[in-house]
Design an enzyme around this catalytic site. Structure first.
Site, PDB file in Angstrom:
ATOM      1  N   SER A 257      -3.202  -7.779   3.270  1.00  0.00           N
ATOM      2  CA  SER A 257      -3.309  -7.563   4.716  1.00  0.00           C
ATOM      3  C   SER A 257      -3.629  -8.882   5.424  1.00  0.00           C
ATOM      4  O   SER A 257      -3.153  -9.130   6.531  1.00  0.00           O
ATOM      5  CB  SER A 257      -4.392  -6.527   5.005  1.00  0.00           C
ATOM      6  OG  SER A 257      -4.042  -5.302   4.405  1.00  0.00           O
TER       7      SER A 257
ATOM      8  N   HIS B  27       0.838  -1.203   0.000  1.00  0.00           N
ATOM      9  CA  HIS B  27       0.000   0.000   0.000  1.00  0.00           C
ATOM     10  C   HIS B  27       0.877   1.258   0.000  1.00  0.00           C
ATOM     11  O   HIS B  27       0.602   2.216  -0.732  1.00  0.00           O
ATOM     12  CB  HIS B  27      -0.879   0.057   1.259  1.00  0.00           C
ATOM     13  CG  HIS B  27      -1.866  -1.053   1.398  1.00  0.00           C
ATOM     14  ND1 HIS B  27      -1.981  -1.811   2.537  1.00  0.00           N
ATOM     15  CD2 HIS B  27      -2.805  -1.539   0.538  1.00  0.00           C
ATOM     16  CE1 HIS B  27      -2.946  -2.700   2.391  1.00  0.00           C
ATOM     17  NE2 HIS B  27      -3.457  -2.566   1.188  1.00  0.00           N
TER      18      HIS B  27
ATOM     19  N   ARG C 103      -2.156  -5.846  -8.508  1.00  0.00           N
ATOM     20  CA  ARG C 103      -1.040  -6.720  -8.125  1.00  0.00           C
ATOM     21  C   ARG C 103      -0.808  -7.814  -9.150  1.00  0.00           C
ATOM     22  O   ARG C 103       0.317  -8.182  -9.449  1.00  0.00           O
ATOM     23  CB  ARG C 103      -1.323  -7.358  -6.756  1.00  0.00           C
ATOM     24  CG  ARG C 103      -1.206  -6.391  -5.606  1.00  0.00           C
ATOM     25  CD  ARG C 103      -1.770  -6.975  -4.354  1.00  0.00           C
ATOM     26  NE  ARG C 103      -3.186  -7.286  -4.552  1.00  0.00           N
ATOM     27  CZ  ARG C 103      -3.941  -7.911  -3.678  1.00  0.00           C
ATOM     28  NH1 ARG C 103      -3.430  -8.342  -2.560  1.00  0.00           N
ATOM     29  NH2 ARG C 103      -5.220  -8.132  -3.933  1.00  0.00           N
TER      30      ARG C 103
ATOM     31  N   LYS D 281     -15.800  -7.133   6.931  1.00  0.00           N
ATOM     32  CA  LYS D 281     -14.548  -7.894   6.855  1.00  0.00           C
ATOM     33  C   LYS D 281     -14.034  -8.277   8.244  1.00  0.00           C
ATOM     34  O   LYS D 281     -12.928  -8.814   8.350  1.00  0.00           O
ATOM     35  CB  LYS D 281     -13.488  -7.063   6.129  1.00  0.00           C
ATOM     36  CG  LYS D 281     -13.414  -7.349   4.620  1.00  0.00           C
ATOM     37  CD  LYS D 281     -12.170  -6.715   4.009  1.00  0.00           C
ATOM     38  CE  LYS D 281     -11.829  -7.296   2.655  1.00  0.00           C
ATOM     39  NZ  LYS D 281     -10.591  -6.695   2.102  1.00  0.00           N
TER      40      LYS D 281
HETATM   41  N1  COA Z   1      -0.237  -4.041  -1.665  1.00  0.00           N
HETATM   42  C1  COA Z   1      -0.554  -4.917  -0.718  1.00  0.00           C
HETATM   43  N2  COA Z   1      -1.801  -5.371  -0.525  1.00  0.00           N
HETATM   44  C2  COA Z   1      -2.743  -4.893  -1.334  1.00  0.00           C
HETATM   45  C3  COA Z   1      -2.479  -3.985  -2.358  1.00  0.00           C
HETATM   46  C4  COA Z   1      -1.157  -3.532  -2.503  1.00  0.00           C
HETATM   47  N3  COA Z   1      -0.812  -2.667  -3.431  1.00  0.00           N
HETATM   48  N4  COA Z   1      -3.619  -3.714  -3.000  1.00  0.00           N
HETATM   49  C5  COA Z   1      -4.575  -4.428  -2.401  1.00  0.00           C
HETATM   50  N5  COA Z   1      -4.036  -5.144  -1.400  1.00  0.00           N
HETATM   51  C6  COA Z   1      -4.716  -6.083  -0.511  1.00  0.00           C
HETATM   52  C7  COA Z   1      -5.519  -5.415   0.545  1.00  0.00           C
HETATM   53  O1  COA Z   1      -4.770  -5.256   1.732  1.00  0.00           O
HETATM   54  C8  COA Z   1      -6.645  -6.385   0.739  1.00  0.00           C
HETATM   55  O2  COA Z   1      -6.235  -7.407   1.607  1.00  0.00           O
HETATM   56  P1  COA Z   1      -7.299  -8.226   2.457  1.00  0.00           P
HETATM   57  O3  COA Z   1      -8.393  -8.680   1.529  1.00  0.00           O
HETATM   58  O4  COA Z   1      -6.479  -9.312   2.967  1.00  0.00           O
HETATM   59  O5  COA Z   1      -7.793  -7.261   3.485  1.00  0.00           O
HETATM   60  C9  COA Z   1      -6.848  -7.046  -0.604  1.00  0.00           C
HETATM   61  O6  COA Z   1      -5.642  -6.821  -1.284  1.00  0.00           O
HETATM   62  C10 COA Z   1      -7.970  -6.480  -1.383  1.00  0.00           C
HETATM   63  O7  COA Z   1      -7.747  -5.095  -1.498  1.00  0.00           O
HETATM   64  P2  COA Z   1      -8.860  -4.126  -1.965  1.00  0.00           P
HETATM   65  O8  COA Z   1      -9.538  -4.635  -3.174  1.00  0.00           O
HETATM   66  O9  COA Z   1      -8.278  -2.761  -2.001  1.00  0.00           O
HETATM   67  O10 COA Z   1      -9.942  -4.279  -0.832  1.00  0.00           O
HETATM   68  P3  COA Z   1     -10.165  -3.385   0.321  1.00  0.00           P
HETATM   69  O11 COA Z   1     -11.112  -4.057   1.238  1.00  0.00           O
HETATM   70  O12 COA Z   1      -8.866  -2.966   0.910  1.00  0.00           O
HETATM   71  O13 COA Z   1     -10.884  -2.103  -0.375  1.00  0.00           O
HETATM   72  C11 COA Z   1     -12.747  -0.859  -1.380  1.00  0.00           C
HETATM   73  C12 COA Z   1     -12.054  -2.215  -1.179  1.00  0.00           C
HETATM   74  C13 COA Z   1     -12.752  -0.042  -0.122  1.00  0.00           C
HETATM   75  C14 COA Z   1     -12.008  -0.069  -2.429  1.00  0.00           C
HETATM   76  C15 COA Z   1     -14.169  -1.177  -1.868  1.00  0.00           C
HETATM   77  O14 COA Z   1     -14.724  -2.189  -1.043  1.00  0.00           O
HETATM   78  C16 COA Z   1     -15.098   0.018  -1.801  1.00  0.00           C
HETATM   79  O15 COA Z   1     -14.998   0.932  -2.577  1.00  0.00           O
HETATM   80  N6  COA Z   1     -16.044  -0.004  -0.859  1.00  0.00           N
HETATM   81  C17 COA Z   1     -17.000   1.081  -0.652  1.00  0.00           C
HETATM   82  C18 COA Z   1     -18.400   0.647  -1.078  1.00  0.00           C
HETATM   83  C19 COA Z   1     -18.581   0.861  -2.555  1.00  0.00           C
HETATM   84  O16 COA Z   1     -18.478   1.944  -3.076  1.00  0.00           O
HETATM   85  N7  COA Z   1     -18.927  -0.242  -3.247  1.00  0.00           N
HETATM   86  C20 COA Z   1     -19.201  -0.237  -4.645  1.00  0.00           C
HETATM   87  C21 COA Z   1     -17.978  -0.514  -5.448  1.00  0.00           C
HETATM   88  S1  COA Z   1     -18.393  -0.687  -7.144  1.00  0.00           S
END
Ligand code: COA
Length: 165
Positions: free
Chosen positions: A128, A17, A90, A41
């Site tokens: 994460s 991140h 990724r 989550k």
């Molecule tokens: N390096 C390391 N880890 C990474 C990464 C990076 N560059 N990019 C993503 N990850 C990891 C995250 O830590 C996460 O790990 P976890 O699942 O073990 O917690 C996983 O990859 C998935 O990441 P991500 O897709 O970013 O999920 P998130 O839960 O962190 O975020 C949101 C998702 C917040 C962007 C999305 O749920 C959201 O927008 N929610 C709001 C509601 C909404 O608008 N919904 C409609 C969307 S169309």
């Protein structure tokens, strides 16, 4: 002035991140890291703790701000006057979900676009959940998160172990 939002759960923030945050902060005037307040989550850290940890590890970046948000990401983007959403890719497995999400977001808020950064290869495997799993079994997470975050994660699991004693 270009403002971007980098959203996520950040439970906890990892080097992967941070790599995206640092690179996005170099090409944007203002970067808001948006921490999702999402109990679906079952996060290890409260949203307040996640915001605090992110502020500590981004303190050296003057144009980066950390805020929590709930509800739709695009609503948060519009309220924050953000022009773009930043996401990290990724691996190819991220692509399908990211494409769907960016297209849905654009359908709801046509003025908010999404830009993608390819994650540094060094961190392509990282998530994460992996960090939490390794830490839960007592493994070293020093390769995955900054030292201050590793300390918070260890402390959290120690507290949990104390609670079930
Ligand atoms: N390096 C390391 N880890 C990474 C990464 C990076 N560059 N990019 C993503 N990850 C990891 C995250 O830590 C996460 O790990 P976890 O699942 O073990 O917690 C996983 O990859 C998935 O990441 P991500 O897709 O970013 O999920 P998130 O839960 O962190 O975020 C949101 C998702 C917040 C962007 C999305 O749920 C959201 O927008 N929610 C709001 C509601 C909404 O608008 N919904 C409609 C969307 S169309």
């Amino acid at each position: 002035m270009k403002t971007a939002i980098y959203p996520g759960s950040f439970d906890p923030v990892t080097f992967g991140h941070l790599d995206i945050i640092e690179r996005a902060s170099q090409v944007m005037d203002h970067l808001i890291v948006g921490v999702l307040n999402n109990n679906a989550k079952s996060p290890l850290f409260s949203v307040e703790e996640r915001v605090k940890m992110l502020r500590e590890v981004t303190a050296h970046l003057p144009n980066v701000e950390v805020q929590s948000f709930g509800g739709l990401l695009v609503d948060f983007a519009v309220q924050s006057n953000a022009d773009v959403i930043v996401r990290g890719l990724r691996a190819i497995t991220d692509f399908e979900y990211e494409l769907q999400m960016s297209q849905t977001n654009r359908k709801i808020a046509p003025d908010v676009d999404t830009i993608f950064f390819t994650t540094n290869l060094k961190y392509a495997y990282l998530s994460s959940s992996i960090v939490k799993e390794v830490a839960m079994y007592g493994g070293s997470i020093d390769e995955f998160v900054p030292p201050v975050i590793a300390g918070y994660v260890r402390q959290k699991f120690e507290q949990k172990r104390e609670l079930i004693k």
